[in-house]
Motif scaffolding. Structure first.
Motif, PDB file in Angstrom:
ATOM      1  N   MET A  85       0.400 -19.476 -53.212  1.00  0.00           N
ATOM      2  CA  MET A  85      -0.391 -20.161 -52.194  1.00  0.00           C
ATOM      3  C   MET A  85      -0.571 -21.622 -52.568  1.00  0.00           C
ATOM      4  SD  MET A  85      -3.284 -17.278 -51.333  1.00  0.00           S
ATOM      5  CE  MET A  85      -4.108 -18.367 -50.165  1.00  0.00           C
ATOM      6  N   ASP A  86      -0.735 -22.433 -51.536  1.00  0.00           N
ATOM      7  CA  ASP A  86      -0.921 -23.872 -51.745  1.00  0.00           C
ATOM      8  C   ASP A  86      -2.410 -24.137 -51.963  1.00  0.00           C
ATOM      9  OD1 ASP A  86      -0.614 -26.537 -51.957  1.00  0.00           O
ATOM     10  OD2 ASP A  86      -0.235 -26.904 -49.816  1.00  0.00           O
ATOM     11  N   LEU A  87      -2.850 -23.993 -53.226  1.00  0.00           N
ATOM     12  CA  LEU A  87      -4.253 -24.195 -53.593  1.00  0.00           C
ATOM     13  C   LEU A  87      -4.350 -25.280 -54.641  1.00  0.00           C
ATOM     14  CD1 LEU A  87      -5.476 -20.484 -53.887  1.00  0.00           C
ATOM     15  CD2 LEU A  87      -5.819 -22.045 -51.954  1.00  0.00           C
ATOM     16  N   ALA A  88      -5.570 -25.774 -54.786  1.00  0.00           N
ATOM     17  CA  ALA A  88      -5.806 -26.772 -55.823  1.00  0.00           C
ATOM     18  C   ALA A  88      -5.568 -26.139 -57.195  1.00  0.00           C
ATOM     19  CB  ALA A  88      -7.225 -27.321 -55.713  1.00  0.00           C
ATOM     20  N   ALA A  89      -5.192 -26.960 -58.146  1.00  0.00           N
ATOM     21  CA  ALA A  89      -4.818 -26.445 -59.463  1.00  0.00           C
ATOM     22  C   ALA A  89      -5.989 -25.767 -60.179  1.00  0.00           C
ATOM     23  CB  ALA A  89      -4.256 -27.583 -60.317  1.00  0.00           C
ATOM     24  N   GLU A  90      -7.165 -26.378 -60.105  1.00  0.00           N
ATOM     25  CA  GLU A  90      -8.300 -25.829 -60.851  1.00  0.00           C
ATOM     26  C   GLU A  90      -8.773 -24.490 -60.288  1.00  0.00           C
ATOM     27  OE1 GLU A  90     -12.778 -27.168 -62.364  1.00  0.00           O
ATOM     28  OE2 GLU A  90     -11.495 -28.570 -61.249  1.00  0.00           O
ATOM     29  N   PRO A  91      -9.001 -24.338 -58.978  1.00  0.00           N
ATOM     30  CA  PRO A  91      -9.384 -23.009 -58.461  1.00  0.00           C
ATOM     31  C   PRO A  91      -8.302 -21.950 -58.681  1.00  0.00           C
ATOM     32  CG  PRO A  91      -9.904 -24.713 -56.868  1.00  0.00           C
ATOM     33  CD  PRO A  91      -9.063 -25.355 -57.928  1.00  0.00           C
ATOM     34  N   LEU A  92      -7.053 -22.357 -58.562  1.00  0.00           N
ATOM     35  CA  LEU A  92      -5.969 -21.404 -58.789  1.00  0.00           C
ATOM     36  C   LEU A  92      -5.971 -20.904 -60.233  1.00  0.00           C
ATOM     37  CD1 LEU A  92      -3.406 -19.948 -57.866  1.00  0.00           C
ATOM     38  CD2 LEU A  92      -2.124 -22.051 -58.405  1.00  0.00           C
ATOM     39  N   GLN A  93      -6.133 -21.840 -61.174  1.00  0.00           N
ATOM     40  CA  GLN A  93      -6.132 -21.445 -62.578  1.00  0.00           C
ATOM     41  C   GLN A  93      -7.302 -20.526 -62.908  1.00  0.00           C
ATOM     42  OE1 GLN A  93      -3.703 -22.021 -64.685  1.00  0.00           O
ATOM     43  NE2 GLN A  93      -4.787 -20.847 -66.293  1.00  0.00           N
ATOM     44  N   ARG A  94      -8.464 -20.804 -62.353  1.00  0.00           N
ATOM     45  CA  ARG A  94      -9.634 -19.945 -62.589  1.00  0.00           C
ATOM     46  C   ARG A  94      -9.416 -18.542 -62.019  1.00  0.00           C
ATOM     47  NH1 ARG A  94     -14.843 -23.867 -61.253  1.00  0.00           N
ATOM     48  NH2 ARG A  94     -14.564 -25.308 -63.039  1.00  0.00           N
ATOM     49  N   SER A  95      -8.821 -18.472 -60.843  1.00  0.00           N
ATOM     50  CA  SER A  95      -8.587 -17.161 -60.230  1.00  0.00           C
ATOM     51  C   SER A  95      -7.583 -16.351 -61.049  1.00  0.00           C
ATOM     52  CB  SER A  95      -8.080 -17.345 -58.794  1.00  0.00           C
ATOM     53  OG  SER A  95      -9.030 -18.037 -58.007  1.00  0.00           O
ATOM     54  N   VAL A  96      -6.514 -17.004 -61.471  1.00  0.00           N
ATOM     55  CA  VAL A  96      -5.514 -16.305 -62.285  1.00  0.00           C
ATOM     56  C   VAL A  96      -6.119 -15.865 -63.612  1.00  0.00           C
ATOM     57  CG1 VAL A  96      -3.309 -16.564 -63.477  1.00  0.00           C
ATOM     58  CG2 VAL A  96      -3.586 -17.478 -61.160  1.00  0.00           C
ATOM     59  N   THR A  97      -6.964 -16.690 -64.204  1.00  0.00           N
ATOM     60  CA  THR A  97      -7.621 -16.323 -65.463  1.00  0.00           C
ATOM     61  C   THR A  97      -8.523 -15.110 -65.290  1.00  0.00           C
ATOM     62  OG1 THR A  97      -7.554 -18.632 -66.191  1.00  0.00           O
ATOM     63  CG2 THR A  97      -9.093 -17.151 -67.328  1.00  0.00           C
ATOM     64  N   ASP A  98      -9.253 -15.060 -64.184  1.00  0.00           N
ATOM     65  CA  ASP A  98     -10.106 -13.892 -63.921  1.00  0.00           C
ATOM     66  C   ASP A  98      -9.278 -12.620 -63.770  1.00  0.00           C
ATOM     67  OD1 ASP A  98     -12.384 -15.417 -64.035  1.00  0.00           O
ATOM     68  OD2 ASP A  98     -12.470 -15.773 -61.869  1.00  0.00           O
ATOM     69  N   ILE A  99      -8.158 -12.730 -63.083  1.00  0.00           N
ATOM     70  CA  ILE A  99      -7.307 -11.548 -62.899  1.00  0.00           C
ATOM     71  C   ILE A  99      -6.746 -11.089 -64.238  1.00  0.00           C
ATOM     72  CG2 ILE A  99      -5.165 -10.732 -61.854  1.00  0.00           C
ATOM     73  CD1 ILE A  99      -5.765 -12.528 -59.469  1.00  0.00           C
ATOM     74  N   ARG A 100      -6.339 -12.011 -65.071  1.00  0.00           N
ATOM     75  CA  ARG A 100      -5.829 -11.639 -66.398  1.00  0.00           C
ATOM     76  C   ARG A 100      -6.925 -11.010 -67.258  1.00  0.00           C
ATOM     77  NH1 ARG A 100      -2.169 -17.063 -67.702  1.00  0.00           N
ATOM     78  NH2 ARG A 100      -0.435 -16.542 -66.270  1.00  0.00           N
ATOM     79  N   GLU A 101      -8.135 -11.501 -67.108  1.00  0.00           N
ATOM     80  CA  GLU A 101      -9.250 -10.909 -67.859  1.00  0.00           C
ATOM     81  C   GLU A 101      -9.506  -9.471 -67.413  1.00  0.00           C
ATOM     82  OE1 GLU A 101     -14.008 -11.733 -68.744  1.00  0.00           O
ATOM     83  OE2 GLU A 101     -12.792 -13.217 -67.681  1.00  0.00           O
ATOM     84  N   ILE A 102      -9.393  -9.241 -66.105  1.00  0.00           N
ATOM     85  CA  ILE A 102      -9.573  -7.869 -65.620  1.00  0.00           C
ATOM     86  C   ILE A 102      -8.456  -6.973 -66.149  1.00  0.00           C
ATOM     87  CG2 ILE A 102      -9.645  -6.427 -63.557  1.00  0.00           C
ATOM     88  CD1 ILE A 102     -10.880  -8.770 -62.062  1.00  0.00           C
ATOM     89  N   ASN A 103      -7.233  -7.492 -66.166  1.00  0.00           N
ATOM     90  CA  ASN A 103      -6.121  -6.708 -66.712  1.00  0.00           C
ATOM     91  C   ASN A 103      -6.334  -6.392 -68.196  1.00  0.00           C
ATOM     92  OD1 ASN A 103      -4.259  -6.192 -64.606  1.00  0.00           O
ATOM     93  ND2 ASN A 103      -3.618  -8.344 -64.613  1.00  0.00           N
ATOM     94  N   ALA A 104      -6.841  -7.369 -68.938  1.00  0.00           N
ATOM     95  CA  ALA A 104      -7.106  -7.133 -70.362  1.00  0.00           C
ATOM     96  C   ALA A 104      -8.209  -6.095 -70.549  1.00  0.00           C
ATOM     97  CB  ALA A 104      -7.497  -8.449 -71.042  1.00  0.00           C
ATOM     98  N   LEU A 105      -9.224  -6.152 -69.671  1.00  0.00           N
ATOM     99  CA  LEU A 105     -10.297  -5.157 -69.748  1.00  0.00           C
ATOM    100  C   LEU A 105      -9.764  -3.761 -69.454  1.00  0.00           C
ATOM    101  CD1 LEU A 105     -13.268  -4.357 -69.970  1.00  0.00           C
ATOM    102  CD2 LEU A 105     -13.538  -4.982 -67.560  1.00  0.00           C
ATOM    103  N   VAL A 106      -8.908  -3.644 -68.447  1.00  0.00           N
ATOM    104  CA  VAL A 106      -8.320  -2.343 -68.114  1.00  0.00           C
ATOM    105  C   VAL A 106      -7.500  -1.807 -69.282  1.00  0.00           C
ATOM    106  CG1 VAL A 106      -6.684  -1.186 -66.594  1.00  0.00           C
ATOM    107  CG2 VAL A 106      -8.378  -2.759 -65.633  1.00  0.00           C
TER     108      VAL A 106
END
Length: 404
Positions: free
Chosen positions: A225-246
């Protein structure tokens, strides 16, 4: 004919054992005393004491109203001497004129010698002691089997359902009624526990799989998606954190944290020095002290435990001082100390619970997911050791690992 009816309960077996021990001790004591007493009698006793005059139980006093076989002649009193026969009265005679006696009363037997009485009571005590010793060991056999089966059940549960093998089972057909009932209850409990742990692991695996798929799709969509770099990076980081928790939760519930590796003979001091040097090269305040000590360890599991503890010391205490010493019992003791605020005494055990964090803010920058210490203690216990936390008197926290 089987005598199972007489021994089908623990109470009946105890009754029969005690009864047999008492009767057997009396019979053996009587036989031993009679044999020794007959051998030691002199000629005077043989003339005065008729055969069979020894009482049934020599150490017991005569019963009132029952003829005393120890007196000369059995139940017949000794005949009094003729009045026209002069001579001194029999030694120990009692004329007792106030009782109307005109002659000496029969003299009582002097009793059994001291050594014979000691033999009598010694045989009884020995037989009863042997019966008590054998009975205690006999009664302890089912308890030992139950303890052994419980240890095997605990090991089977810790190894996880993927290890395979059926849970331990006790024989439900042998032993007393109480033992058979306990075996039946234990077998039922073992099967239920095994089934519940297997179902729990299966459920967590299914949930983890179902969570990973939408999370992966969500991450891929965000990256395209065409999003700003900072919100995109935060969203991807949250998803990776959830994957690590799983992944971590799945690892905990499956029990495959790495403790199944084969032990290897290693120099523990060199192993710890290498870990501390790697962290020091990264600019971390880590020190190590300890002499060479060769032991069989599980490198991956121990590395993960130490990595978690050293990471906590650096995160909350600013530094980590690692020390290796030889335990007084022949094992080894590894301590990790920091200079932080420590932990409240009431929370020193609570922090080992899953998903518990001292920092209640749940901020990923100030702590993890609350599973690190739980996994560290679990791995340490699987290696046959212990992990404890304590506050230092000079300030800070001390984590101590003791391994055999």
């Amino acid at each position: 004919m089987r005598l199972s009816w007489f021994t089908d309960t623990l109470a009946k077996r105890l009754f029969l054992l005690m009864w047999a021990a008492l009767v057997g001790s009396h019979l053996l004591a009587y036989a031993a005393v009679r044999l020794v007493h007959l051998d030691q009698r002199d000629q005077r006793d043989e003339r005065r004491m008729a055969p069979g005059s020894l009482p049934t139980f020599p150490s017991l006093p005569p019963t009132p109203g029952v003829p005393d076989a120890r007196s000369p002649g059995g139940d017949r009193p000794a005949p009094a001497p003729m009045r026209d026969e002069p001579g001194p009265p029999d030694e120990g005679a009692d004329l007792r004129p106030d009782m109307g006696g005109t002659g000496p009363l029969p003299r009582r037997s002097p009793g059994l010698p001291t050594e014979v009485l000691l033999l009598d009571y010694g045989v009884r005590l020995l037989v009863i002691a042997l019966a008590a010793w054998w009975g205690s060991r006999w009664l302890a056999v089912p308890v030992k089997k139950l303890v052994k089966a419980s240890d095997a059940l605990a090991a089977s549960i810790r190894s996880g359902p993927d290890a395979g093998g059926a849970p331990p089972q006790l024989d439900e057909q042998r032993g007393t009624r109480e033992v058979r009932e306990a075996a039946r209850v234990f077998n039922s409990m073992a099967l239920q526990l095994r089934r519940q742990f297997s179902q729990r692991a299966l459920m967590v695996s299914a949930i983890s799989h179902d969570l990973r798929t939408p999370l992966t799709r969500l991450r891929m969509r965000l990256e395209t998606m065409d999003l700003a770099a900072e919100p995109l990076q935060r969203s991807v980081t949250d998803i990776r954190e959830i994957n690590a928790l799983v992944d971590t939760v799945l690892e905990v519930f499956r029990g495959d944290s790495g403790a199944a590796e084969a032990p290897q003979a290693s120099d523990v001091a060199a192993f710890l020095q290498s870990m501390c040097d790697d962290l020091a090269e990264q600019g971390q305040a880590v020190t190590f002290q300890g002499e060479s000590l060769v032991r069989e360890i599980q490198p991956q599991a121990l590395r993960r435990v130490l990595g978690n503890l050293i990471g906590n010391a650096l995160r909350y205490g600013g530094r980590a001082d690692v020390r290796l010493v030889r335990d007084e019992r022949g094992g080894m003791r590894i301590s990790i100390e920091d200079s932080g605020p420590g932990i409240a005494p009431a929370q020193l055990e609570t922090v080992f619970e899953p998903f518990y964090r001292v920092d209640a803010s749940r901020n990923r920058h100030t702590g993890g997911m609350g599973l690190g210490l739980y996994i560290a203690r679990d791995l340490t216990q699987r290696m046959g050791g212990t992990l404890t936390l304590s506050n230092r008197e000079a300030g800070g926290l001390r984590a101590e690992i003791v391994l055999a």
